[in-house]
Write a protein that holds these residues in place. Structure first.
Motif, short mmCIF file in Angstrom:
data_model
loop_
_atom_site.label_atom_id
_atom_site.label_comp_id
_atom_site.label_asym_id
_atom_site.label_seq_id
_atom_site.Cartn_x
_atom_site.Cartn_y
_atom_site.Cartn_z
N THR A 40 -5.48 6.25 5.32
CA THR A 40 -5.92 5.90 3.97
C THR A 40 -4.72 5.48 3.15
N GLY A 41 -4.91 4.48 2.31
CA GLY A 41 -3.85 4.02 1.43
C GLY A 41 -4.42 3.52 0.12
N THR A 68 3.10 10.24 -2.36
CA THR A 68 1.85 10.38 -1.59
C THR A 68 1.20 11.74 -1.81
N PRO A 75 6.18 2.78 1.42
CA PRO A 75 5.10 1.82 1.23
C PRO A 75 5.14 0.74 2.31
N CYS A 99 0.83 -1.21 0.00
CA CYS A 99 0.00 0.00 0.00
C CYS A 99 0.86 1.26 0.00
N LEU A 100 0.44 2.20 -0.82
CA LEU A 100 0.97 3.55 -0.74
C LEU A 100 0.16 4.26 0.33
N VAL A 101 0.77 4.49 1.49
CA VAL A 101 0.06 5.01 2.66
C VAL A 101 0.20 6.52 2.70
N PHE A 102 -0.90 7.21 3.05
CA PHE A 102 -0.90 8.67 3.04
C PHE A 102 -0.23 9.23 4.29
#
Length: 725
Positions: free
Chosen positions: A42-43, A93, A15, A6-9
């Motif tokens: 959120t991701g 991000t 990641p 996941c690309l996490v905010f």
């Protein structure tokens, strides 16, 4: 998939891998909620090979908390996010966050309560209630949004709700939009327009990447020309994005669109209410068949919306500087639009009467296909252009309009025709002094002078937004009634017009007066109805407006844009003056343009007066080539800032002291920025000039990535900068 990356905010971490719980279905592009310590973030689920990170044993993975009820972001959009982050040296991000521009849209289908006036009256009328009821006539929105519109507190409106003056309305947040009809009103196109429109339409039907530069003189009907491929996309059930540089232009465009297609398009810009943003975002993601979201007209941020089935992108007024974002992710929407079209395998049309030199060079090299509309539609002719040398024909003392221009304004007024005066300077005067001690009124947060705005009785900073009332006494010497306005702004020019033409109806058009689509619509309606004789405005009036009775344009100070350190000053001046000149003579009556200048022999002024665009562009091209400037070289800026001046200077010197030694890159600075203080932060800049062969972004990433800075220091990278303050 039983595990995902996941690309996490959270910009501070890279990641992260998570476990997919049994029975939960995810795919690349799914927007998810994931745990990080005690928090929920959120991701976006991403391809593992595109976000390398150290592997984590399966037994240590935490499960995804939830998959949000929105369509996954398509691969084409994910590739655009990656390209934008890579090219503009921005955090991945930060770019991805722009695609999820409506938090409410991520929560799934919903209804909500809005309020509107019921027609009743309150038991007791107060000034706040009276103002609210006056301003909210015909409006419907949430309490918070209505309070902002009315300029009152939430409590005032809740009192009106309790008394039944405001009534609740249950609203479906995701109701479909009315569909546009590709064949609602067939236009009459000239032979030139038809030829170009057919070329665009063929590219839409072929569903292939095709970048076009639509180079058409002002008044040639570029909009009608690209409406035809837009119609072809509608017939194919595909979506269209039209980018406009200014919200104020939206109103006129929406009306032309509705006249042609029978329904309004979706609008996307920063002034939308949260409910409107939510509805538009979800409709765009679901696609036109479900939601009616066929055509989106928007500002640059509309580029990153999650279109379900995009078929065409149009960038209108593609030369405009406002397509470049100067904070956050510093991207140029014109260039990102071309890349989005490439990833989507669709045509993109860059439309302009004064294309950017970079766009012309791309056409010259064969990357873009240049198509031309060399003449105005319907037999209208381009205006005659003349210069007024202010060193020889000086305005009367205390005035800014030369006698010749003042005479021509009177002639147009007597004929019942309209005139336009252009000065790209808001407010009444750019500088205010104390007549006793010479004190200059300066912004407390920026190294900029405060601009006097007499309409609002404020002194304002045009960089940070700081405002204050004019002081009764000079803060330096205590002299009362001491303020002296130096130089002209558009408010001062408007006052001068009212003085020399007391019967003229004057409209002031700036971002201060046309700061909403409704105000822009009211201005257009008045101008078209003949209720305005003289328009006085800033760059807002240089594009998009079509007034058949406007036959005179006066450029008050053509030299203004040539001052300062803007490396594109000549090109930008040419574009602004040519565009505003193009407002004249768009109907049956011929137009005239007068350019006031102290340097009539300057290449850019002479090119404008002679109508010799090609000569100007050729000279500017050679100057850029000799300087290694874009499009023949590359520029980048590194901006260092801190609330502590010593800290900012130390960080900038550290960056400068570790500069790479590269044969294809020259690095200038660090030096205090021209705007040395902005929004309370001290600023230093380094300017980079590189050959096109250099891997500029990789050099900058390696250079800055090896350094650490105190928490109070911000280091920003601006690739292809337009602002040099």
């Amino acid at each position: 998939m039983n595990r995902v990356r996941c690309l996490v905010f959270n910009a501070a971490i890279g990641p992260l891998d998570y476990r997919v719980p049994d029975g939960v279905v995810v795919e690349y592009g799914s927007v998810v909620t994931v745990p990080l310590g005690p928090r929920q973030l959120t991701g976006i689920v991403w391809e593992e090979e595109r976000l390398p990170t150290d592997p984590v044993p399966a037994e240590k993975l935490r499960p995804i908390a939830a998959v949000l009820p929105i369509p996954p972001l398509r691969a084409q959009l994910r590739r655009l996010i990656e390209w934008t982050a890579d090219y503009y040296c921005a955090p991945l991000t930060a770019v991805a966050r722009m695609t999820l521009a409506s938090g409410g849209a991520l929560k799934g289908p919903a209804t909500m309560t809005e309020y509107r006036l019921s027609g009743g009256m309150p038991e007791r009328m107060t000034p706040q209630r009276e103002r609210a009821m006056e301003r909210l006539e015909g409006e419907q929105a949430t309490i918070r949004e209505l309070a902002d519109m009315a300029g009152v507190s939430d409590g005032v409106l809740r009192g009106l709700v309790a008394q039944g003056v405001l009534e609740p309305v249950e609203v479906d947040c995701d109701r479909p939009y009315p569909p546009a009809d590709a064949d609602f009103a067939q236009p009459e196109l000239s032979d030139d327009q038809r030829k170009v429109a057919d070329q665009f339409t063929a590219a839409v039907e072929a569903r292939r990447f095709a970048p076009f530069l639509l180079d058409g003189v002002t008044g040639s009907g570029k909009t009608e020309t690209y409406f035809e491929p837009l119609a072809a996309a509608l017939r194919a059930g595909r979506q269209v994005l039209v980018l406009l540089p200014e919200i104020a232009l939206t109103t006129a465009f929406l009306r032309r669109f509705e006249d042609r297609f029978g329904a309004a398009p979706l609008v996307w810009h920063s002034s939308l209410k949260s409910t409107e943003r939510r509805r538009a975002w979800r409709a765009i993601a679901e696609g036109p068949e479900k939601s009616g979201a066929q055509v989106v007209v928007g500002a640059r941020s509309a580029l990153f919306l999650p279109y379900a089935n995009l078929g065409l992108i149009v960038v209108d007024e593609a030369h405009e500087v406002s397509f470049k974002q100067d904070d956050g992710v510093r991207y140029n929407a014109r260039d990102v639009a071309v890349m989005r079209a490439r990833f989507e395998s669709i045509p993109v049309i860059l439309a302009s009467a004064t294309p950017a030199l970079e766009s012309l060079q791309m056409a010259e090299s064969g990357v873009y296909e240049r198509v031309e509309l060399p003449s105005r539609f319907g037999g209208a002719t381009l205006p005659d252009i003349a210069t007024i040398d202010l060193t020889e024909h000086k305005p009367d003392r205390g005035r800014w309009l030369a006698p010749k221009l003042a005479e021509e304004l009177q002639v147009r007024l007597d004929r019942g025709e309209q005139s336009l005066l252009f000065l790209n300077r808001r407010g009444y005067a750019p500088l205010t002094l104390c007549r006793n001690c010479g004190h200059r009124f300066q912004c407390a947060n920026c190294s900029a002078w405060l601009v006097e705005h007499r309409l609002s009785s404020r002194l304002a900073c045009h960089h940070c937004g700081h405002e204050e009332p004019p002081p009764a006494l000079c803060p330096e010497c205590g002299e009362p009634d001491c303020m002296v306005a130096c130089g002209p702004g558009v408010e001062r020019i408007a006052d001068e017009v009212r003085d020399i033409l007391p019967k003229a109806r004057v409209a002031l058009v700036t971002s201060d007066t046309l700061n909403s689509p409704d105000k822009a619509a009211a201005f257009i309606a008045e101008a078209e109805a003949g209720a305005i004789d003289v328009i006085v405005g800033t760059q807002l009036v240089t594009k998009g407006f079509h007034f058949p009775e406007l036959t005179l344009v006066g450029v008050v100070d053509a030299d203004l844009g040539l001052e300062g350190g803007d490396l594109r000053a000549a090109e930008r001046t040419y574009q602004q003056v040519a565009q505003v000149a193009g407002r004249a003579g768009r109907g049956a009556k011929p137009g005239e343009v007068y350019i006031q200048t102290r340097h009539p022999t300057a290449p850019v002024i002479a090119a404008l007066a002679n109508g010799d665009r090609d000569a100007f562009y050729e000279a500017e091209t050679e100057a850029r080539r000799d300087a290694g400037a874009p499009p023949f070289g590359r520029w980048a800026a590194i901006i260092v800032s801190s609330e502590d001046e010593a800290e900012a200077k130390q960080a900038a010197n550290r960056i400068g002291g570790t500069r790479p030694d590269h044969p294809d890159i020259a690095i200038l600075g660090p030096a205090p920025a021209p705007m040395a203080m902005l929004r309370g932060r001290y600023r230093y800049r380094l300017l980079i000039n590189a050959r096109r062969s250099a891997e500029l972004q990789n050099v900058i990433r390696d250079w800055l990535g090896a350094l650490t800075f105190p928490n109070g220091v911000r280091v920003g990278v601006d690739i292809d900068p337009y602002s040099f303050v």
